[in-house]
Design an enzyme around this catalytic site. Structure first.
Site, PDB file in Angstrom:
ATOM      1  CB  THR A 140     -13.585  81.512  32.548  1.00 27.35           C
ATOM      2  OG1 THR A 140     -14.196  82.209  31.238  1.00 27.35           O
ATOM      3  CG2 THR A 140     -12.890  82.461  33.251  1.00 27.35           C
ATOM      4  CG  HIS A 151     -12.275  67.007  46.490  1.00 23.65           C
ATOM      5  ND1 HIS A 151     -12.866  66.057  47.040  1.00 23.65           N
ATOM      6  CD2 HIS A 151     -11.998  66.674  44.959  1.00 23.65           C
ATOM      7  CE1 HIS A 151     -12.907  64.866  46.135  1.00 23.65           C
ATOM      8  NE2 HIS A 151     -12.615  65.607  44.991  1.00 23.65           N
ATOM      9  CB  SER A 159      -8.643  65.338  42.582  1.00 21.83           C
ATOM     10  OG  SER A 159      -9.783  66.184  42.992  1.00 21.83           O
ATOM     11  CB  CYS A 196     -25.920  51.870  49.641  1.00 15.62           C
ATOM     12  SG  CYS A 196     -24.784  51.636  50.960  1.00 15.62           S
TER      13      CYS A 196
HETATM   14  C1  LIG Z   1      -8.226  57.501  42.698  1.00 10.92           C
HETATM   15  C2  LIG Z   1      -9.157  58.457  42.438  1.00 10.92           C
HETATM   16  N1  LIG Z   1      -9.627  58.871  41.205  1.00 10.92           N
HETATM   17  C3  LIG Z   1     -10.421  59.887  40.718  1.00 10.92           C
HETATM   18  C4  LIG Z   1     -11.015  60.492  41.572  1.00 10.92           C
HETATM   19  C5  LIG Z   1     -12.231  61.349  41.178  1.00 10.92           C
HETATM   20  O1  LIG Z   1     -11.553  62.862  41.509  1.00 10.92           O
HETATM   21  P1  LIG Z   1     -12.687  63.849  41.634  1.00 10.92           P
HETATM   22  O2  LIG Z   1     -13.486  63.774  42.628  1.00 10.92           O
HETATM   23  O3  LIG Z   1     -12.013  65.303  41.850  1.00 10.92           O
HETATM   24  O4  LIG Z   1     -13.338  63.944  40.228  1.00 10.92           O
HETATM   25  C6  LIG Z   1     -11.144  60.193  43.043  1.00 10.92           C
HETATM   26  C7  LIG Z   1     -12.256  60.348  43.895  1.00 10.92           C
HETATM   27  O5  LIG Z   1     -12.718  60.008  44.482  1.00 10.92           O
HETATM   28  C8  LIG Z   1     -10.113  58.965  43.375  1.00 10.92           C
HETATM   29  O6  LIG Z   1     -10.220  58.478  44.741  1.00 10.92           O
END
Ligand SMILES: Cc1ncc(COP(=O)(O)O)c(C=O)c1O
Length: 383
Positions: A238, A202, A200, A326
């Site tokens: 897309t 971000h 991912s 929480c």
């Molecule tokens: C180990 C792990 N897997 C999957 C995800 C999910 O990724 P996304 O936020 O891009 O859906 C995260 C995000 O916190 C993660 O830390």
């Protein structure tokens, strides 16, 4: 107040160079990559270049990369897509572990509702499972094993190559969630033996809302989305060209600076540990003693009310996470720490410090000072 962000494992700022690389694809080269005119071709070219760069970064071929809307979707596509395509008329079994991200765990729960049996392997107090645990859980009808590369709460790293080796003589395929690991450690699908790998953007200074799934050639998946034939029929919709361009640039930059950051962050963690030790407060570094990502430090303060600790740290300008969700005033202990320590003060009072782009030794030092100040204040208030 100069705020200090130590929550890079939750999400990370987009690297300015990645944002710069994205800009033309949001403004002038905005075409739909499926369009055959000039604008479409420009966008297609950016998308293809990003796919090649990402594939090269992990030792894959461009056609093995499926762009997704993030890590959760990549995990869901691997787990649901693979099992739904390959499930027999009767039975079917999947192995995962109790400390996986919910993107994997809840996909497995969905498979259970669809009649698949799932084994959730327990972990030890270091968050580990062994290749032998995996070996013993394998059945003749095991279709898929899904075990993460590194844990998002503790940073604990699994021996992925050893898990893959266990599966050498078994037809089950191996998916790994490498969302926290990619950009923080070396990952190569030619050597680690995995069949699918989720990532991912971000988490490594790319934009939110884009990720990818690596799929070894020959593996068939049922799509989760239906519509166009994008991503070789594996992900309709897309394509997000600007997102892919930002993700690939961010990954290139992360890998360029990988070793330097690993060394710096390891030093900062050590320093933080020493500072806390010198203060005399009670704390435990979770996962300490096993392999952990260099940028993540999960610390339990068993004497603390973790909600108050986090709130006070925020007031002091320090942004960190707890391992707890929480909900309506009650703190649910994290499933990861509960799997490691049971329902104990150690699992209920954990704070995750995670470092990334822009984190400097002085930030970590200030964070440790703030923790000590807040803990002392909280103790005094109790007396
Ligand atoms: C180990 C792990 N897997 C999957 C995800 C999910 O990724 P996304 O936020 O891009 O859906 C995260 C995000 O916190 C993660 O830390």
């Amino acid at each position: 107040m100069n705020r200090i962000y130590l929550d890079h494992a939750a999400t990370s700022p987009v690297h300015p160079e990645a944002a710069e690389a994205m800009r033309p694809y949001l403004t002038e080269m905005f075409g739909n990559p499926s369009s055959t005119h000039h604008f479409g071709r420009q966008s297609r070219s950016g998308l293809d270049r990003s796919r090649r760069s990402i594939a090269a970064a992990i030792g894959a071929a461009p056609e093995d990369i499926v762009f997704t809307g993030g890590g959760t979707e990549a995990d869901n596509l691997a787990v649901l897509g693979y099992v739904r395509h390959h499930r027999p008329k009767e039975g079917g079994h999947v192995i995962t572990c109790q400390t996986e991200h919910h993107g994997v765990l809840y996909a497995c729960r969905q498979l259970e509702r669809e009649g698949i049996e799932v084994t959730y392997l327990p972990v030890d107090e270091y968050g580990r499972i062994t290749p032998l645990d995996l070996q013993e859980a394998l059945r003749t009808d095991t279709l898929l094993v899904t075990l993460m590369t590194a844990n998002n709460e503790t940073g604990v790293v699994h021996p992925v190559e050893e898990f893959a080796a266990v599966l050498n003589d078994h037809p089950a395929v191996f998916h790994t969630d490498a969302v926290q690991a990619l950009g923080k450690m070396d990952i190569n699908v030619q050597t680690n033996g995995v069949d699918m790998l989720a990532a991912s953007a971000h988490k490594f200074n790319g934009p939110n809302g884009i990720g990818f799934l690596y799929v070894r050639p020959g593996i068939q998946l049922d799509p989760l989305l239906f519509g166009g034939q994008q991503e070789r029929g594996r992900r309709a919709g897309t394509e997000n060209t600007a997102g892919a361009v930002g993700m690939s640039r961010a990954l290139e930059l992360s890998l360029e600076h990988l070793q330097e950051r690993q060394e710096n962050f390891t030093g900062m963690k050590q320093k933080m540990s020493e500072q806390l030790q010198a203060s005399g407060i009670t704390f435990h570094v979770n996962g300490s003693g096993t392999s952990v990502l260099p940028n993540v430090m999960n610390i339990s303060f068993p004497d603390a009310d973790v909600e108050q600790l986090l709130m006070n740290l925020d007031i002091e300008g320090i942004a960190v996470s707890s391992g707890s969700a929480c909900t309506a005033g009650s703190v649910e202990p994290s499933h990861v720490l509960t799997a490691m320590f049971g329902d104990t003060p150690r699992s209920r009072a954990a704070v995750r410090f995670s470092f990334g782009l822009g984190t400097e030794p002085a930030h970590v030092e200030k964070a440790a000072e703030a923790v000590v100040r807040v803990m002392d204040r909280m103790k005094a208030a109790k007396l």
